[in-house]
Design an enzyme around this catalytic site. Structure first.
Site, PDB file in Angstrom:
ATOM      1  N   CYS A  32       0.831  -1.212   0.000  1.00 48.88           N
ATOM      2  CA  CYS A  32       0.000   0.000   0.000  1.00 48.88           C
ATOM      3  C   CYS A  32       0.866   1.263   0.000  1.00 48.88           C
ATOM      4  O   CYS A  32       1.568   1.513  -0.964  1.00 48.88           O
ATOM      5  CB  CYS A  32      -0.992  -0.025   1.165  1.00 48.88           C
ATOM      6  SG  CYS A  32      -2.382   1.128   0.935  1.00 48.88           S
ATOM      7  N   HIS A  43      -4.305  -4.450   0.357  1.00 47.92           N
ATOM      8  CA  HIS A  43      -3.997  -5.056   1.650  1.00 47.92           C
ATOM      9  C   HIS A  43      -4.518  -6.487   1.694  1.00 47.92           C
ATOM     10  O   HIS A  43      -5.459  -6.798   2.427  1.00 47.92           O
ATOM     11  CB  HIS A  43      -4.647  -4.256   2.781  1.00 47.92           C
ATOM     12  CG  HIS A  43      -3.938  -2.996   3.134  1.00 47.92           C
ATOM     13  ND1 HIS A  43      -2.765  -2.969   3.860  1.00 47.92           N
ATOM     14  CD2 HIS A  43      -4.238  -1.703   2.857  1.00 47.92           C
ATOM     15  CE1 HIS A  43      -2.372  -1.710   4.030  1.00 47.92           C
ATOM     16  NE2 HIS A  43      -3.246  -0.929   3.421  1.00 47.92           N
ATOM     17  N   GLU A  48      -3.299  -8.831   3.151  1.00 46.06           N
ATOM     18  CA  GLU A  48      -3.029  -9.400   4.474  1.00 46.06           C
ATOM     19  C   GLU A  48      -4.123  -9.107   5.492  1.00 46.06           C
ATOM     20  O   GLU A  48      -4.122  -9.666   6.601  1.00 46.06           O
ATOM     21  CB  GLU A  48      -1.687  -8.870   5.012  1.00 46.06           C
ATOM     22  CG  GLU A  48      -1.707  -7.478   5.620  1.00 46.06           C
ATOM     23  CD  GLU A  48      -1.736  -6.335   4.610  1.00 46.06           C
ATOM     24  OE1 GLU A  48      -1.706  -5.169   5.039  1.00 46.06           O
ATOM     25  OE2 GLU A  48      -1.769  -6.621   3.397  1.00 46.06           O
TER      26      GLU A  48
END
Length: 300
Positions: A142, A235, A237
């Site tokens: 990001c 993102h 994750e």
């Protein structure tokens, strides 16, 4: 094989409950295996949450992975205790003479600030330069990806008309890159950002290959030709409820925030469509296997 982390790291208990294979340093020392050394520069304010998110994905691998957390010395975060940082994190000066198989640089909530005005910008550029010579391959996430593209190639960022917020479909651009091995033609990645990279500049940069993009959220994944740097603009994750927490936080502050796209099922805040879990696992598994383990030198 497991990730190797201190037993008193808060993420240890969380990951144990999830049946993620983890191992403390004492047990790991008794195995005759050279672990993969991964450094994580954690710039997120919610450090403990981000630790768990990344460790969960790095633990989904047959490799033994040893983790070193790095923090900036030039800026003291306000959302994480000093005790936690002192116990589990190192400064760049502590590791500058070391080498790592891989590194992950997280995002940070500073995206609308000019890069040079970020308090730890100089230190961050030193860490990115360190990665070029001391790390086999690095993932930038990001804002971390925006910062790296700017520092390495002079590629700027653009402010979006409204926040890119939600789960967006992404399609592959390069058919046989090993990072995307096992991925569907269309997969999903969470986004939560007010800016984007200058995509025209990325497309013109001869050093960069675009691997995946979205008709809505733009370039999703790109890399350098030498595979030393991977740039994730979203993102993957994120946990199931990360966007929900962000949404409720901003809503409670009275900010003009819309519900995250493709996230709540029929607008029900307690019913979340986690459509990116397998994508996240594959991205980090493939990176660890094909761009770290398979190419890193045995002796660091």
């Amino acid at each position: 094989m497991p990730i190797i982390i201190p037993k008193d790291l808060p993420a240890y208990a969380n990951l144990t409950n999830e049946k993620i294979f983890i191992m403390d340093k004492t047990r790991a020392a008794n195995q005759d295996i050279r672990p993969i050394e991964i450094a994580i520069l954690n710039l997120m304010p919610t450090k403990e949450e981000t630790e768990t998110q990344l460790l969960r994905l790095l633990g989904n691998s047959p490799l033994q992975v040893n983790i070193t957390f790095i923090k900036t010395a030039s800026y003291a975060p306000t959302h994480t205790s000093e005790d936690h940082l002192n116990r589990f994190y190192k400064d760049i000066d502590d590791v500058k003479k070391l080498k790592f198989d891989g590194m992950i640089v997280t995002g940070a909530p500073v995206e609308t600030i000019p890069f040079e005005d970020v308090k730890y910008w100089k230190e961050l550029t030193e860490i990115m330069d360190f990665a070029e010579t001391n790390v086999t391959s690095t993932i930038y996430i990001c804002w971390g990806a925006q910062a790296a593209l700017y520092h390495k190639f002079g590629i700027g960022k653009e402010v979006l008309p409204k926040k890119m917020f939600g789960i967006f479909p992404v399609h592959t651009v390069v058919e046989h890159d090993m990072l995307l091995k096992g991925m569907d033609d269309v997969f999903y990645i969470p986004n939560s950002r007010h800016t984007r990279v200058d995509e025209d500049a990325v497309r013109k940069c001869k050093d960069i290959i675009i691997l995946a993009e979205s008709d809505i959220s733009g370039i999703a994944i790109c890399k350098t030709h030498d595979n030393k740097s991977f740039f994730f603009t979203g993102h993957s994750e994120y946990d199931r409820e990360t966007l929900k927490k962000e949404y409720l936080r901003d809503k409670n502050k009275g900010l003009d925030i819309e519900e995250p796209v493709n996230y709540f099922v029929n607008g029900d805040l307690d019913n979340i469509n986690m459509s990116w879990k397998s994508t996240a696992n594959l991205l980090f598994y493939n990176w660890l296997n094909y761009y770290v383990y398979q190419v890193t030198p045995f002796e660091l």
